[in-house]
Design an enzyme around this catalytic site. Sequence first.
Site, PDB file in Angstrom:
ATOM      1  N   TRP A  35      39.892  40.290  53.070  1.00  0.00           N
ATOM      2  CA  TRP A  35      40.997  39.776  52.240  1.00  0.00           C
ATOM      3  C   TRP A  35      40.553  39.445  50.819  1.00  0.00           C
ATOM      4  O   TRP A  35      39.470  38.878  50.624  1.00  0.00           O
ATOM      5  CB  TRP A  35      41.532  38.509  52.901  1.00  0.00           C
ATOM      6  CG  TRP A  35      42.351  37.640  52.012  1.00  0.00           C
ATOM      7  CD1 TRP A  35      41.890  36.673  51.141  1.00  0.00           C
ATOM      8  CD2 TRP A  35      43.776  37.620  51.902  1.00  0.00           C
ATOM      9  NE1 TRP A  35      42.944  36.069  50.506  1.00  0.00           N
ATOM     10  CE2 TRP A  35      44.113  36.626  50.955  1.00  0.00           C
ATOM     11  CE3 TRP A  35      44.808  38.347  52.514  1.00  0.00           C
ATOM     12  CZ2 TRP A  35      45.433  36.339  50.611  1.00  0.00           C
ATOM     13  CZ3 TRP A  35      46.124  38.051  52.172  1.00  0.00           C
ATOM     14  CH2 TRP A  35      46.419  37.062  51.231  1.00  0.00           C
ATOM     15  N   MET A  36      41.443  39.709  49.851  1.00  0.00           N
ATOM     16  CA  MET A  36      41.216  39.303  48.453  1.00  0.00           C
ATOM     17  C   MET A  36      42.463  38.614  47.919  1.00  0.00           C
ATOM     18  O   MET A  36      43.575  39.088  48.139  1.00  0.00           O
ATOM     19  CB  MET A  36      40.938  40.556  47.617  1.00  0.00           C
ATOM     20  CG  MET A  36      41.153  40.421  46.126  1.00  0.00           C
ATOM     21  SD  MET A  36      41.212  42.048  45.294  1.00  0.00           S
ATOM     22  CE  MET A  36      39.483  42.354  45.025  1.00  0.00           C
ATOM     23  N   ASP A  38      43.198  35.684  44.265  1.00  0.00           N
ATOM     24  CA  ASP A  38      43.002  35.519  42.809  1.00  0.00           C
ATOM     25  C   ASP A  38      41.729  36.117  42.200  1.00  0.00           C
ATOM     26  O   ASP A  38      40.641  35.911  42.728  1.00  0.00           O
ATOM     27  CB  ASP A  38      42.915  34.029  42.445  1.00  0.00           C
ATOM     28  CG  ASP A  38      43.983  33.186  43.053  1.00  0.00           C
ATOM     29  OD1 ASP A  38      44.881  33.730  43.702  1.00  0.00           O
ATOM     30  OD2 ASP A  38      43.918  31.962  42.867  1.00  0.00           O
ATOM     31  N   GLN A  54      38.821  35.488  45.099  1.00  0.00           N
ATOM     32  CA  GLN A  54      39.040  34.756  46.343  1.00  0.00           C
ATOM     33  C   GLN A  54      38.938  35.762  47.483  1.00  0.00           C
ATOM     34  O   GLN A  54      39.589  36.819  47.459  1.00  0.00           O
ATOM     35  CB  GLN A  54      40.422  34.089  46.302  1.00  0.00           C
ATOM     36  CG  GLN A  54      40.490  32.956  45.289  1.00  0.00           C
ATOM     37  CD  GLN A  54      39.758  31.720  45.781  1.00  0.00           C
ATOM     38  OE1 GLN A  54      40.267  30.967  46.586  1.00  0.00           O
ATOM     39  NE2 GLN A  54      38.542  31.515  45.304  1.00  0.00           N
ATOM     40  N   PHE A  97      37.577  27.573  46.242  1.00  0.00           N
ATOM     41  CA  PHE A  97      38.803  28.059  45.621  1.00  0.00           C
ATOM     42  C   PHE A  97      38.523  28.570  44.202  1.00  0.00           C
ATOM     43  O   PHE A  97      37.401  28.566  43.732  1.00  0.00           O
ATOM     44  CB  PHE A  97      39.860  26.943  45.613  1.00  0.00           C
ATOM     45  CG  PHE A  97      40.660  26.831  46.903  1.00  0.00           C
ATOM     46  CD1 PHE A  97      40.191  27.385  48.093  1.00  0.00           C
ATOM     47  CD2 PHE A  97      41.877  26.166  46.921  1.00  0.00           C
ATOM     48  CE1 PHE A  97      40.931  27.292  49.267  1.00  0.00           C
ATOM     49  CE2 PHE A  97      42.624  26.064  48.090  1.00  0.00           C
ATOM     50  CZ  PHE A  97      42.154  26.617  49.270  1.00  0.00           C
ATOM     51  N   SER A  98      39.606  28.914  43.507  1.00  0.00           N
ATOM     52  CA  SER A  98      39.482  29.643  42.244  1.00  0.00           C
ATOM     53  C   SER A  98      38.758  28.877  41.146  1.00  0.00           C
ATOM     54  O   SER A  98      38.703  27.649  41.150  1.00  0.00           O
ATOM     55  CB  SER A  98      40.876  30.032  41.745  1.00  0.00           C
ATOM     56  OG  SER A  98      41.360  31.079  42.546  1.00  0.00           O
ATOM     57  N   GLU A 222      49.183  26.556  38.919  1.00  0.00           N
ATOM     58  CA  GLU A 222      47.844  26.956  39.356  1.00  0.00           C
ATOM     59  C   GLU A 222      47.237  27.897  38.311  1.00  0.00           C
ATOM     60  O   GLU A 222      47.944  28.463  37.483  1.00  0.00           O
ATOM     61  CB  GLU A 222      47.911  27.727  40.688  1.00  0.00           C
ATOM     62  CG  GLU A 222      48.707  27.032  41.775  1.00  0.00           C
ATOM     63  CD  GLU A 222      48.704  27.803  43.099  1.00  0.00           C
ATOM     64  OE1 GLU A 222      48.280  27.204  44.093  1.00  0.00           O
ATOM     65  OE2 GLU A 222      49.118  28.959  43.153  1.00  0.00           O
TER      66      GLU A 222
HETATM   67  C1  FRU Z   1      46.481  30.693  43.784  1.00  0.00           C
HETATM   68  C2  FRU Z   1      45.664  29.798  44.695  1.00  0.00           C
HETATM   69  C3  FRU Z   1      44.780  28.907  43.861  1.00  0.00           C
HETATM   70  C4  FRU Z   1      43.681  28.546  44.812  1.00  0.00           C
HETATM   71  C5  FRU Z   1      43.518  29.830  45.588  1.00  0.00           C
HETATM   72  C6  FRU Z   1      43.136  29.651  47.025  1.00  0.00           C
HETATM   73  O1  FRU Z   1      46.821  31.921  44.292  1.00  0.00           O
HETATM   74  O2  FRU Z   1      46.518  29.041  45.517  1.00  0.00           O
HETATM   75  O3  FRU Z   1      45.445  27.796  43.310  1.00  0.00           O
HETATM   76  O4  FRU Z   1      42.528  28.175  44.120  1.00  0.00           O
HETATM   77  O5  FRU Z   1      44.756  30.513  45.524  1.00  0.00           O
HETATM   78  O6  FRU Z   1      42.769  30.855  47.617  1.00  0.00           O
END
Ligand code: FRU
Length: 493
Positions: A35-36, A38, A54, A97-98, A222
């Site tokens: 899976w991919m 952000d 991600q 996370f991102s 985000e």
């Molecule tokens: C946005 C998000 C970010 C978070 C990430 C988690 O698509 O929700 O805010 O860091 O994806 O995978």
Amino acid sequence: MSQILQNARAYESLHGSDIAPEQRPAFHLSPWIGWMNDPNGFSWYGGQYHMFFQYHPYDSHWGPMHWGHAVSRDLLHWEYLPCALAPDMPYDKDGCFSGSAIELPDGRQMLMYTGVRHETDANGQVREIQTQNLAFGDGVNYEKYAGNPVLTEADLPEGGSRYDFRDPKLLQAPDGSYLALIANDQQGEGGRILVFRSEDALHWSYVAPLASNRNRLGLMWECPDFFRLDGYDVLLASAQDMLPKDFEYHNGNGSFYLLGHCSDTDGAYTVESDHAADYGIDFYAPQTVLTPDGRRVMIGWMQNWDTCNLHTRWVPWFGQMSLPRELSVRDGVLCQQPLRELELMRTDEVRHEDVLIRDEEIRLPGVSGRTVDLELEIEPVGPVYSRFAIRFAKNGLYQTTVSFRPHESVLKIDRKFSGSRRAIIHQRRAKVRHEGGRLKLRLILDRYSAEVFVNDGEQVLSATVSTDLSAKDISFYADGEVRLKAVKYTLQA
Ligand code: FRU
């Protein structure tokens, strides 16, 4: 290196090579395996572009987030590097996370990312505690900072939620200090983008909010990015839980941009306008990079949170990035053009000028395929036509359509007949600018996606399709009479 990171690296190199190149997009980045979502840490470092993302290598659905990693010299041909970050510390055990990347004066690359750890609250509900963390590396291997986390709930201003505090974007200030723009939920008011500052990149403190939602665009915001372009200060961000607004914003999560100006005296950001970053179905969480020759290039995740977890587990990969898009501001609009290097991949030019289409569907010799760059100019012949449509990824069973109704100024992308078996969003409409039915489109197809650039990039509509690759016809339809110019290239990666 932690066992968790070693496992991810072993897994991706073992299973990633099982995926035949034809099963993936030809020039859009997809995950090595699994899976991919952000784009993260999109940067130019050590003589090449780095894209982290991600990543959940073990499944084609979202799960405990790792950072995948790929590098490229032209943003179109990518090489996978080993997984860069894994959820292996107490403060990020439930996900890395991102975040973003910056080069330090000593030549190391620094990543700042959001660490997630689950905590069960008094009602037995599991909540995500989000903190900001650093890792230092050489472009391949990254070591997490011993002083992590560097920003926690204790650093938040009044009303800031510790559950929604994420996605730091690192910038260098003109005085050499470092800035981090971080999204945070403010109780009752939705998202805001907070500015933090550091002299040494290790010790951070809160400065001020850059922009606040006040419940105008969705709820939580985000993935911020911020840059100066053509005399504007541009804030890119992505909003969760939006309500639709005309054909500008749609239900669900959506990326948007603000055009404004930062005051030279106190840095206060005055916003002049806001627009959707993309008007199609699949585009979210974009990040930008400044190329060595000074172009601001944006890449987003070409997916949609409301539909992205509905596929079967048994696909080997899921999620892809958008085309790299060169940005500029024209007439108060953030314009996007496919990265110019894409033109180096053009082969087999086919040109059709002055094609008249009247109340019929036609095909043009030499115009078909699923890795295609198609430039179109449409104009009425006599009275303005009612509808013009391009149908692609088409055979007897399937097709995806881009259609234009000049009397309503509406351009629509519709993938209802693309082979989807789910009751999800299949179409999106946008209001576009045209002169009496004259419209310019550029359609880029890459096996499992379509990106439609309208009027030299004033607007873009992006959508993924899962249609079998054998469906590769392209047709043109007019209700009324249209004169069409079509220039088609096959794109060869
Ligand atoms: C946005 C998000 C970010 C978070 C990430 C988690 O698509 O929700 O805010 O860091 O994806 O995978």
